[in-house]
Write a protein that holds these residues in place. Structure first.
Motif, PDB file in Angstrom:
ATOM      1  N   ALA A  91      13.053 -62.453 -42.993  1.00  0.00           N
ATOM      2  CA  ALA A  91      14.193 -61.690 -42.468  1.00  0.00           C
ATOM      3  C   ALA A  91      13.731 -60.334 -41.952  1.00  0.00           C
ATOM      4  CB  ALA A  91      15.265 -61.513 -43.541  1.00  0.00           C
ATOM      5  N   THR A  92      12.833 -59.680 -42.682  1.00  0.00           N
ATOM      6  CA  THR A  92      12.317 -58.377 -42.243  1.00  0.00           C
ATOM      7  C   THR A  92      11.359 -58.542 -41.071  1.00  0.00           C
ATOM      8  OG1 THR A  92      10.662 -58.513 -44.010  1.00  0.00           O
ATOM      9  CG2 THR A  92      12.645 -57.204 -44.453  1.00  0.00           C
ATOM     10  N   THR A  93      10.599 -59.612 -41.070  1.00  0.00           N
ATOM     11  CA  THR A  93       9.658 -59.883 -39.980  1.00  0.00           C
ATOM     12  C   THR A  93      10.404 -59.993 -38.652  1.00  0.00           C
ATOM     13  OG1 THR A  93       8.235 -61.075 -41.527  1.00  0.00           O
ATOM     14  CG2 THR A  93       7.863 -61.473 -39.179  1.00  0.00           C
ATOM     15  N   LYS A  94      11.512 -60.688 -38.674  1.00  0.00           N
ATOM     16  CA  LYS A  94      12.317 -60.865 -37.460  1.00  0.00           C
ATOM     17  C   LYS A  94      12.741 -59.515 -36.891  1.00  0.00           C
ATOM     18  CE  LYS A  94      16.485 -63.042 -35.751  1.00  0.00           C
ATOM     19  NZ  LYS A  94      17.860 -63.326 -36.102  1.00  0.00           N
ATOM     20  N   VAL A  95      13.145 -58.584 -37.745  1.00  0.00           N
ATOM     21  CA  VAL A  95      13.561 -57.255 -37.297  1.00  0.00           C
ATOM     22  C   VAL A  95      12.354 -56.470 -36.781  1.00  0.00           C
ATOM     23  CG1 VAL A  95      14.613 -55.070 -38.017  1.00  0.00           C
ATOM     24  CG2 VAL A  95      15.524 -57.233 -38.880  1.00  0.00           C
ATOM     25  N   LEU A  96      11.249 -56.520 -37.517  1.00  0.00           N
ATOM     26  CA  LEU A  96      10.041 -55.784 -37.110  1.00  0.00           C
ATOM     27  C   LEU A  96       9.532 -56.232 -35.742  1.00  0.00           C
ATOM     28  CD1 LEU A  96       8.165 -55.668 -40.516  1.00  0.00           C
ATOM     29  CD2 LEU A  96       8.858 -53.668 -39.168  1.00  0.00           C
ATOM     30  N   LEU A  97       9.599 -57.512 -35.469  1.00  0.00           N
ATOM     31  CA  LEU A  97       9.092 -58.024 -34.193  1.00  0.00           C
ATOM     32  C   LEU A  97       9.807 -57.425 -32.989  1.00  0.00           C
ATOM     33  CD1 LEU A  97       8.428 -61.733 -35.126  1.00  0.00           C
ATOM     34  CD2 LEU A  97       6.739 -60.092 -34.257  1.00  0.00           C
ATOM     35  N   ASP A  98      11.024 -56.942 -33.194  1.00  0.00           N
ATOM     36  CA  ASP A  98      11.769 -56.317 -32.101  1.00  0.00           C
ATOM     37  C   ASP A  98      11.434 -54.845 -31.910  1.00  0.00           C
ATOM     38  OD1 ASP A  98      13.062 -58.676 -31.450  1.00  0.00           O
ATOM     39  OD2 ASP A  98      14.800 -58.246 -32.717  1.00  0.00           O
ATOM     40  N   VAL A  99      10.680 -54.237 -32.867  1.00  0.00           N
ATOM     41  CA  VAL A  99      10.445 -52.790 -32.773  1.00  0.00           C
ATOM     42  C   VAL A  99       8.976 -52.373 -32.810  1.00  0.00           C
ATOM     43  CG1 VAL A  99      12.724 -52.176 -33.683  1.00  0.00           C
ATOM     44  CG2 VAL A  99      10.797 -52.398 -35.259  1.00  0.00           C
ATOM     45  N   LYS A 150       2.641 -54.820 -32.145  1.00  0.00           N
ATOM     46  CA  LYS A 150       1.767 -55.845 -32.713  1.00  0.00           C
ATOM     47  C   LYS A 150       2.033 -55.916 -34.214  1.00  0.00           C
ATOM     48  CE  LYS A 150      -3.068 -57.229 -33.106  1.00  0.00           C
ATOM     49  NZ  LYS A 150      -4.454 -56.835 -32.849  1.00  0.00           N
ATOM     50  N   LEU A 151       2.300 -57.135 -34.717  1.00  0.00           N
ATOM     51  CA  LEU A 151       2.639 -57.308 -36.119  1.00  0.00           C
ATOM     52  C   LEU A 151       1.742 -58.362 -36.765  1.00  0.00           C
ATOM     53  CD1 LEU A 151       4.577 -56.595 -38.478  1.00  0.00           C
ATOM     54  CD2 LEU A 151       6.016 -58.500 -37.710  1.00  0.00           C
ATOM     55  N   THR A 152       1.194 -58.002 -37.918  1.00  0.00           N
ATOM     56  CA  THR A 152       0.456 -58.921 -38.779  1.00  0.00           C
ATOM     57  C   THR A 152       1.240 -59.002 -40.076  1.00  0.00           C
ATOM     58  OG1 THR A 152      -1.651 -58.232 -37.814  1.00  0.00           O
ATOM     59  CG2 THR A 152      -1.745 -59.318 -39.961  1.00  0.00           C
ATOM     60  N   VAL A 153       1.377 -60.216 -40.621  1.00  0.00           N
ATOM     61  CA  VAL A 153       2.060 -60.373 -41.901  1.00  0.00           C
ATOM     62  C   VAL A 153       1.125 -61.031 -42.901  1.00  0.00           C
ATOM     63  CG1 VAL A 153       4.374 -60.433 -40.899  1.00  0.00           C
ATOM     64  CG2 VAL A 153       3.178 -62.566 -41.282  1.00  0.00           C
ATOM     65  N   LEU A 154       1.251 -60.611 -44.155  1.00  0.00           N
ATOM     66  CA  LEU A 154       0.449 -61.147 -45.249  1.00  0.00           C
ATOM     67  C   LEU A 154       1.401 -61.621 -46.337  1.00  0.00           C
ATOM     68  CD1 LEU A 154      -2.385 -61.553 -46.521  1.00  0.00           C
ATOM     69  CD2 LEU A 154      -2.155 -59.247 -47.482  1.00  0.00           C
ATOM     70  N   GLU A 155       1.381 -62.916 -46.613  1.00  0.00           N
ATOM     71  CA  GLU A 155       2.293 -63.530 -47.580  1.00  0.00           C
ATOM     72  C   GLU A 155       1.481 -64.332 -48.587  1.00  0.00           C
ATOM     73  OE1 GLU A 155       4.994 -64.827 -49.927  1.00  0.00           O
ATOM     74  OE2 GLU A 155       5.645 -63.480 -48.336  1.00  0.00           O
ATOM     75  N   LEU A 191       6.233 -71.465 -43.428  1.00  0.00           N
ATOM     76  CA  LEU A 191       7.502 -71.204 -42.732  1.00  0.00           C
ATOM     77  C   LEU A 191       7.356 -70.061 -41.731  1.00  0.00           C
ATOM     78  CD1 LEU A 191      10.032 -71.462 -45.710  1.00  0.00           C
ATOM     79  CD2 LEU A 191       9.852 -73.026 -43.771  1.00  0.00           C
ATOM     80  N   LEU A 192       6.662 -68.998 -42.149  1.00  0.00           N
ATOM     81  CA  LEU A 192       6.454 -67.848 -41.258  1.00  0.00           C
ATOM     82  C   LEU A 192       5.632 -68.244 -40.034  1.00  0.00           C
ATOM     83  CD1 LEU A 192       5.697 -65.253 -44.055  1.00  0.00           C
ATOM     84  CD2 LEU A 192       7.661 -65.153 -42.498  1.00  0.00           C
ATOM     85  N   ARG A 193       4.594 -69.044 -40.241  1.00  0.00           N
ATOM     86  CA  ARG A 193       3.769 -69.497 -39.097  1.00  0.00           C
ATOM     87  C   ARG A 193       4.604 -70.329 -38.134  1.00  0.00           C
ATOM     88  NH1 ARG A 193      -1.180 -70.585 -42.795  1.00  0.00           N
ATOM     89  NH2 ARG A 193      -2.352 -68.664 -42.422  1.00  0.00           N
ATOM     90  N   ALA A 194       5.433 -71.216 -38.682  1.00  0.00           N
ATOM     91  CA  ALA A 194       6.257 -72.079 -37.832  1.00  0.00           C
ATOM     92  C   ALA A 194       7.266 -71.269 -37.028  1.00  0.00           C
ATOM     93  CB  ALA A 194       6.973 -73.126 -38.689  1.00  0.00           C
ATOM     94  N   GLU A 195       7.861 -70.248 -37.658  1.00  0.00           N
ATOM     95  CA  GLU A 195       8.910 -69.486 -36.979  1.00  0.00           C
ATOM     96  C   GLU A 195       8.371 -68.343 -36.122  1.00  0.00           C
ATOM     97  OE1 GLU A 195      13.214 -67.368 -37.768  1.00  0.00           O
ATOM     98  OE2 GLU A 195      12.281 -68.550 -39.357  1.00  0.00           O
ATOM     99  N   PHE A 196       7.323 -67.656 -36.597  1.00  0.00           N
ATOM    100  CA  PHE A 196       6.881 -66.435 -35.922  1.00  0.00           C
ATOM    101  C   PHE A 196       5.425 -66.460 -35.455  1.00  0.00           C
ATOM    102  CE2 PHE A 196      10.019 -65.027 -39.203  1.00  0.00           C
ATOM    103  CZ  PHE A 196      11.053 -64.723 -38.328  1.00  0.00           C
ATOM    104  N   GLY A 197       4.732 -67.567 -35.672  1.00  0.00           N
ATOM    105  CA  GLY A 197       3.300 -67.635 -35.381  1.00  0.00           C
ATOM    106  C   GLY A 197       2.913 -67.357 -33.942  1.00  0.00           C
ATOM    107  N   ASP A 198       3.854 -67.509 -33.025  1.00  0.00           N
ATOM    108  CA  ASP A 198       3.550 -67.202 -31.621  1.00  0.00           C
ATOM    109  C   ASP A 198       3.742 -65.713 -31.310  1.00  0.00           C
ATOM    110  OD1 ASP A 198       6.333 -67.450 -31.988  1.00  0.00           O
ATOM    111  OD2 ASP A 198       6.664 -68.073 -29.921  1.00  0.00           O
TER     112      ASP A 198
END
Length: 189
Positions: free
Chosen positions: A46-54, A57-62, A70-77
């Motif tokens: 949920a936070t990743t989705k908001v960050l991607l708009d602002v 370049k975003l890297t996430v560590l889970e 799930l994150l790779r499937a939704e935001f990996g591109d």
């Protein structure tokens, strides 16, 4: 870190994502995170989705393999998604302009591991980079939501000293009792 079924359902819901967007967007508007941001512990994203708009370049560590998938499937591109621990980050020293984490530190089982995350955030930040985030504070409802979960709530009174010991300066901590703590700190230039 374990989450009970009700907690997982809430955190993966569209209602929670809308609430996060409503609260996080104005909070982020007050901060300059720079050009290369790391998010620690995004969970369901949920936070990743908001960050991607602002952020550019975003890297996430889970840490959770299922959430990472799930994150790779939704935001990996749009984001660079890594599986791993915030206490042992697989990134070079001084890589990021900012490190952020939202409503995840209470899922870290020990204060020592939280401190390791703070130290790692300082290590991977560029000089002058920002470490900031929010986390929930103890309330009856919050306690009920975490039955059977890991719940190690941040002590807002000791947080400034802990961040300073991790290598930060210009530490600011703001509390909203029984709701959340907000923090920000800077890696010395």
């Amino acid at each position: 870190m374990p989450m009970n079924l009700i907690h997982r359902k809430i955190c993966s819901s569209a209602k929670w994502a809308d609430t996060v967007e409503e609260r996080l967007t104005p909070w982020l508007a007050k901060r300059d995170l720079g050009d290369d941001v790391l998010e620690i512990g995004p969970g369901f994203g949920a936070t990743t989705k908001v960050l991607l708009d602002v952020v550019p370049k975003l890297t996430v560590l889970e840490i959770d393999p299922a959430s990472t998938a799930l994150l790779r499937a939704e935001f990996g591109d749009r984001a660079d998604v890594h599986e791993g621990s915030g206490a042992e980050m697989p990134f070079a020293d001084g890589r990021f302009s900012a490190v952020v984490c939202f409503t995840m530190l209470h899922h870290v089982p020990t204060t020592a591991l939280q401190d390791a995350i703070f130290a790692e955030a300082a290590r991977v930040l560029r000089p002058g980079g920002t470490f900031c985030g929010t986390d929930s504070q103890l309330s009856f409802r919050f306690r009920l939501l975490h039955l059977g979960d890991t719940m190690n709530v941040l002590d807002a009174a000791t947080l400034p000293g802990r961040l300073e010991r991790a290598g930060f300066e210009q530490v600011k901590v703001k509390t909203r009792p029984k709701e959340r703590v907000e923090f920000g700190a800077v890696k010395p230039s």
